[in-house]
Design a protein around this motif. Structure first.
Motif, PDB file in Angstrom:
ATOM      1  N   ASN A   3      13.415  10.521   8.695  1.00 28.40           N
ATOM      2  CA  ASN A   3      13.089   9.153   8.910  1.00 28.40           C
ATOM      3  C   ASN A   3      11.465   9.438   9.794  1.00 28.40           C
ATOM      4  O   ASN A   3      11.234   8.913  10.724  1.00 28.40           O
ATOM      5  N   VAL A   4      10.683  10.027   9.355  1.00 31.11           N
ATOM      6  CA  VAL A   4       9.573  10.542   9.230  1.00 31.11           C
ATOM      7  C   VAL A   4       8.935   9.965   7.967  1.00 31.11           C
ATOM      8  O   VAL A   4       8.363  10.425   6.713  1.00 31.11           O
ATOM      9  N   PRO A   5       7.671   9.224   8.408  1.00 22.68           N
ATOM     10  CA  PRO A   5       7.236   7.935   7.437  1.00 22.68           C
ATOM     11  C   PRO A   5       5.956   8.325   7.184  1.00 22.68           C
ATOM     12  O   PRO A   5       5.073   9.206   8.213  1.00 22.68           O
ATOM     13  N   VAL A   6       5.207   7.990   5.749  1.00 15.47           N
ATOM     14  CA  VAL A   6       4.035   8.165   5.199  1.00 15.47           C
ATOM     15  C   VAL A   6       3.573   7.376   4.699  1.00 15.47           C
ATOM     16  O   VAL A   6       4.219   6.798   4.219  1.00 15.47           O
ATOM     17  N   THR A   7       2.462   6.713   4.754  1.00 13.19           N
ATOM     18  CA  THR A   7       1.942   5.990   3.974  1.00 13.19           C
ATOM     19  C   THR A   7      -0.040   5.845   3.242  1.00 13.19           C
ATOM     20  O   THR A   7      -0.371   6.972   3.434  1.00 13.19           O
ATOM     21  N   ASN A   8      -0.027   4.958   2.739  1.00 11.04           N
ATOM     22  CA  ASN A   8      -0.819   5.210   1.951  1.00 11.04           C
ATOM     23  C   ASN A   8      -2.269   4.551   2.452  1.00 11.04           C
ATOM     24  O   ASN A   8      -1.784   3.741   4.326  1.00 11.04           O
ATOM     25  N   GLU A   9      -3.555   4.153   2.395  1.00 10.10           N
ATOM     26  CA  GLU A   9      -4.882   3.906   3.175  1.00 10.10           C
ATOM     27  C   GLU A   9      -3.779   2.744   3.486  1.00 10.10           C
ATOM     28  O   GLU A   9      -4.163   1.703   4.616  1.00 10.10           O
ATOM     29  N   ASN A  10      -3.506   1.565   1.565  1.00  9.70           N
ATOM     30  CA  ASN A  10      -4.005   0.054   2.406  1.00  9.70           C
ATOM     31  C   ASN A  10      -2.099  -1.045   1.570  1.00  9.70           C
ATOM     32  O   ASN A  10      -2.236   0.788   0.634  1.00  9.70           O
ATOM     33  N   SER A  11      -1.907  -1.547   1.689  1.00  5.69           N
ATOM     34  CA  SER A  11      -0.647  -2.572   1.316  1.00  5.69           C
ATOM     35  C   SER A  11      -0.773  -1.958  -0.268  1.00  5.69           C
ATOM     36  O   SER A  11       0.309  -2.206  -1.272  1.00  5.69           O
ATOM     37  N   THR A  12      -2.250  -2.918  -0.704  1.00  6.13           N
ATOM     38  CA  THR A  12      -2.033  -2.214  -2.350  1.00  6.13           C
ATOM     39  C   THR A  12      -1.533  -1.161  -3.523  1.00  6.13           C
ATOM     40  O   THR A  12      -2.394  -1.629  -4.245  1.00  6.13           O
ATOM     41  N   GLU A  13      -1.621  -0.342  -2.344  1.00  2.42           N
ATOM     42  CA  GLU A  13      -2.170   1.647  -3.502  1.00  2.42           C
ATOM     43  C   GLU A  13      -0.847   1.743  -3.715  1.00  2.42           C
ATOM     44  O   GLU A  13       0.122   2.168  -2.935  1.00  2.42           O
ATOM     45  N   VAL A  14      -0.125   1.060  -4.658  1.00  6.11           N
ATOM     46  CA  VAL A  14       1.423   0.972  -4.680  1.00  6.11           C
ATOM     47  C   VAL A  14       1.368   1.735  -5.645  1.00  6.11           C
ATOM     48  O   VAL A  14       0.285   1.643  -7.455  1.00  6.11           O
ATOM     49  N   GLY A  15       2.388   2.599  -6.372  1.00 11.49           N
ATOM     50  CA  GLY A  15       2.117   3.461  -7.422  1.00 11.49           C
ATOM     51  C   GLY A  15       3.156   2.381  -8.813  1.00 11.49           C
ATOM     52  O   GLY A  15       3.067   1.598  -8.457  1.00 11.49           O
ATOM     53  N   GLY A  25      -6.600   1.165  -1.369  1.00 11.20           N
ATOM     54  CA  GLY A  25      -6.207   1.619  -0.428  1.00 11.20           C
ATOM     55  C   GLY A  25      -6.691   2.872   0.165  1.00 11.20           C
ATOM     56  O   GLY A  25      -7.677   3.375  -1.430  1.00 11.20           O
ATOM     57  N   ASN A  26      -6.520   3.765   0.443  1.00 14.45           N
ATOM     58  CA  ASN A  26      -7.130   4.795   0.547  1.00 14.45           C
ATOM     59  C   ASN A  26      -6.318   6.139   0.610  1.00 14.45           C
ATOM     60  O   ASN A  26      -4.768   5.758   0.419  1.00 14.45           O
ATOM     61  N   GLU A  27      -6.569   7.305   0.981  1.00 13.44           N
ATOM     62  CA  GLU A  27      -5.587   8.428   0.774  1.00 13.44           C
ATOM     63  C   GLU A  27      -4.946   8.252   1.838  1.00 13.44           C
ATOM     64  O   GLU A  27      -3.132   9.350   1.280  1.00 13.44           O
ATOM     65  N   ASN A  28      -5.074   8.791   3.375  1.00 20.70           N
ATOM     66  CA  ASN A  28      -3.687   9.403   3.890  1.00 20.70           C
ATOM     67  C   ASN A  28      -3.493   8.852   5.619  1.00 20.70           C
ATOM     68  O   ASN A  28      -4.482   8.453   5.926  1.00 20.70           O
ATOM     69  N   GLY A  29      -2.968   7.914   5.640  1.00 22.72           N
ATOM     70  CA  GLY A  29      -1.868   7.707   7.106  1.00 22.72           C
ATOM     71  C   GLY A  29      -1.797   6.133   6.276  1.00 22.72           C
ATOM     72  O   GLY A  29      -2.557   5.131   5.279  1.00 22.72           O
ATOM     73  N   GLY A  30      -1.416   5.704   7.799  1.00 23.26           N
ATOM     74  CA  GLY A  30      -0.859   4.031   7.758  1.00 23.26           C
ATOM     75  C   GLY A  30      -1.932   2.956   7.354  1.00 23.26           C
ATOM     76  O   GLY A  30      -2.791   2.923   8.460  1.00 23.26           O
ATOM     77  N   GLY A  31      -1.968   2.255   6.098  1.00 23.30           N
ATOM     78  CA  GLY A  31      -3.037   1.367   7.052  1.00 23.30           C
ATOM     79  C   GLY A  31      -2.331  -0.303   6.324  1.00 23.30           C
ATOM     80  O   GLY A  31      -1.373   0.089   6.755  1.00 23.30           O
TER      81      GLY A  31
END
Length: 757
Positions: A454-466, A710-716
């Protein structure tokens, strides 16, 4: 009464005088000295005739410490550094007036007596006997030279210096014994030459050449009679007769010397009178010592060179041995610094970041395939004044730098290279959602594994989805892609490849075994990152950084070459792997987060941006086939967030790697590469993944009409994905500081997922 000691009997000085008188009358005089008499002086403690004979006769004459000159790769002077400012010259290159002046005032019978002036000794002994102590010396130039040898050998050890200059009979006796040896071995002219090269003339000037340059800005061979007299007069008391601080006292002393020269018929009385009427005619050159005087902003590189000499075993097995090489000086150090690259780096730094800004920048350029450091500079100048520093922000702590800075997403290409080297294709696709937990467990080195739920990681923006493949994920700097990639291949292949590439923490500690290293959480220096990317430019060959091309040392008038550290080059990845990374990172500059760093004039370039959690630091690390450079911007104290900040006179709401470091890198490299060859990369074909719809690119640059989500590292917060809103969201992710690696001893791995492109 001065004739008696408190315990009765004659004092040591009176005993010596009496003994000397008996010896003279008996005719027992050898080489200008009554041996039995001075044996009676002993070393005061012994008080025996045998004491004199027991003194060693081998006077060690260490090479005189001289200034060291540091040159760039083209032979231009960067700086002069020295423990003692001295340039040794032959007697033929010293003005005859200077030779006559020093003899006239210090030892007018120099050419007539032996090692000791017997008349002078008798005169001094008589005077000292009357005073009950040592109130007058009778040292010849030879004896003075011997004393200066002792001082020189003491170096910067103040205790040894005091012992070499203390006014005791024991010290005088040692001088006398060695003076006999020196007279027999060297002869008068060589003694005079050595004396003029070793003696102190004040104002940090050791030796007559340095003194002539300091006071008159000319060579010792060009000194006029009045100038020579001034310098000769200073020797007796450099502080009292300092012409810079007391012109009147120095003038009186100079005139005393001129009159003495006339008295001994070195010059006529008319010449002396004419010279006395002249002003001192000073043309003072300020002392220029140390890296603080370096040109083209190369003070930090100069200090790095000093650190290399003090730390590399090639210059001595022990720290003391290496320090001795540096302090003795006389070195001419030809470095790898390219003047064109250094000039361009400093200009770009100055144009983009002011020394008074809340944050600083540091930039370094290295040559792929050789490891040569071509440029090294920073916005806060080398020095101790306000807005200056002596901490080299470009290098590791052990070489004069700080603890380093998180490189953020500039570390991702190393993860990609480890994956490709291990057999993963560049077309590897991962779901790469906007938000996910770190996969667990993840294999680490030594059979251990990282376990944390349960250690979360996010992309810069919510639109940055694979889903994304490697090429697209790198261009957009997608965090969740790289978390999945390192979880798939394991942590160990990444840390092992990084070590082979010379990538290590700036503080010297081991790299943490945690998957967060994929997001650049381990503090590193710009030099480390530039050298790592040079591996890609050199098609998989890593070379350790090197700053020195060659060193010559002048000792006793003879020049010899010294061994220098050599770069260590080795293949750390296949050419195919490096070529694949070059193809991927070329896309970052052309159509990704690094567009503002792109070079013009058709030059091939590649690179990666990085912005760390809380915007403490921003990076751009990039390269061409023939140069690799890293630019870091941030607060060395790790206190100032780069939000709502003005840098180089330009206000920024938020700072990104492609936005401030990118243009610094572009301008720096443009100037450095001007007129240089323009080779191209060996690219590989990476098929584009077919997509059904246009997704945001994840670019970090502001003012892009919202096309780059989105950006690369961290929760946006996903506010900008293709909406036309130029605002880039601030990362919100916060990762626990303590993660554990499972295994026998349960290691730890600190990490966070809050780094950006």
């Amino acid at each position: 009464m001065p004739n008696k000691r408190s315990g009765g009997g004659l004092s040591p000085t009176q005993q010596a005088a009496k003994f000397l008188g008996v010896s003279v009358l008996a005719g027992a005089v050898m080489a200008g000295i009554a041996v039995p008499a001075f044996g009676a002086l002993g070393l005061a403690a012994k008080g025996s005739v045998e004491g004199f004979d027991e003194i060693p006769t081998n006077l060690k004459r260490p090479p005189l410490s001289q200034r060291t000159t540091i040159l760039d790769s083209k032979g231009g002077q960067i700086a002069t550094v020295y423990s003692r400012d001295r340039t040794v010259v032959d007697l033929k290159n010293i003005s005859p007036y200077m030779q006559k002046a020093i003899v006239a005032i210090e030892d007018s019978r120099f050419y007539e007596h032996g090692a000791v002036d017997l008349k002078g000794v008798l005169r001094a002994l008589n005077k000292n006997a009357q005073s009950g102590g040592v109130s007058q010396g009778a040292s010849t130039l030879t004896q003075q030279y011997v004393k200066n040898v002792f001082v020189e050998e003491a170096g910067d050890d103040q205790t040894k210096v005091a012992q070499a200059t203390q006014q005791t009979l024991g010290r005088k006796v040692r001088e006398l014994k060695f003076a006999i040896q020196v007279e027999e071995e060297l002869g008068k002219k060589k003694i005079l030459e050595n004396y003029l090269n070793i003696t102190f003339f004040g104002q940090q000037a050791y030796g007559v050449e340095a003194a002539a340059q300091r006071y008159f800005s000319k060579s010792a061979k060009d000194l006029k009679v009045e100038e020579a007299a001034l310098l000769a007069g200073i020797v007796q008391s450099p502080s009292r007769y300092d012409p810079v601080n007391d012109e009147a006292e120095a003038t009186k002393r100079r005139n005393v010397v001129l009159q003495r020269m006339a008295d001994v018929q070195d010059i006529s009385q008319a010449e002396a009178d004419k010279a006395m009427k002249k002003p001192l005619g000073l043309k003072v050159s300020k002392p220029k010592n140390g890296c603080i005087t370096a040109v083209k902003g190369a003070g930090f590189f100069c200090d790095y060179v000093r650190k290399v000499l003090l730390n590399d075993p090639v210059f001595g097995k022990t720290k003391a041995a290496r320090a001795k090489v540096w302090n003795k000086g006389g070195l001419t150090i030809r470095t790898t610094l390219d003047p064109q690259s250094q000039k361009s780096a400093q200009k770009s730094i100055k144009d983009h970041v002011y020394k008074t800004d809340d944050v600083a920048t540091a930039a370094t350029i290295v040559e792929p395939g050789t490891g040569k450091i071509l440029a090294m500079g920073q916005s806060r100048p080398y020095g101790l004044a306000k807005n200056e520093t002596t901490i080299n922000l470009s290098v590791d702590k052990g070489m004069g730098g700080g603890a380093g800075y998180q490189p953020g997403s500039t570390f991702k290409p190393i993860v990609a290279a480890a994956a490709i080297e291990g057999g993963r294709p560049a077309t590897q696709v991962y779901p790469s959602p906007y938000e996910m937990d770190y996969p667990s467990p993840v294999s680490a080195c030594n059979g251990k594994s990282w376990n944390e739920k349960n250690v979360p990681v996010t992309n810069e923006n919510s639109t940055e989805v694979g889903p994304y493949d490697m090429k697209e994920a790198t261009a957009k700097s997608v965090n969740t892609y790289y978390v999945q990639l390192i979880s798939d291949i394991g942590i160990c292949p990444v840390t092992e490849l990084a070590a082979k590439m010379g990538v290590e923490r700036a503080d010297g500690t081991k790299m943490n075994q945690a998957p967060s290293i994929a997001l650049g959480t381990q503090e590193m220096s710009p030099l480390t990152m530039a050298s790592a990317y040079a591996t890609f430019a050199a098609r998989g060959t890593s070379c350790s950084p090197v700053a020195i091309e060659s060193i010559s040392q002048t000792v006793g008038g003879q020049k010899k070459s010294l061994p220098v550290p050599k770069t260590s080059c080795r293949r750390t990845m296949s050419e195919t792997t490096a070529d694949t990374i070059n193809t991927i990172l070329k896309g970052v500059v052309e159509d990704g987060t690094g567009q503002q760093a792109g070079l013009s004039d058709g030059r091939s370039s590649a690179g990666k941006t990085g912005t760390t959690d809380e915007r403490y630091a921003a990076w751009f690390v990039g390269y061409t086939p023939n140069m690799a450079g890293a630019v870091w911007v941030g607060d060395p104290a790790h206190k100032r967030h780069m939000t709502n900040i003005t840098i180089g006179g330009v206000p920024y709401e938020k700072v990104f790697g492609g936005q401030v470091p990118g243009p610094i890198w572009r301008d720096m490299m443009t100037g450095a590469l001007e007129g240089k060859d323009n080779p191209t990369f060996n690219l590989v074909y990476i098929p584009d993944r077919k997509v059904d719809e246009d997704k945001g690119r994840g670019d970090e640059d502001e003012g892009d009409n919202g096309n780059n989500g989105g950006n690369e590292n961290g929760g946006g917060n996903g506010n900008n994905g293709g909406t036309g809103d130029p605002q880039i969201p601030t990362p919100t992710i916060s990762i626990p500081e303590e993660w554990t690696i499972g295994g026998n001893d349960g290691g730890n791995g600190n990490g966070n997922g809050g780094n950006f492109p």
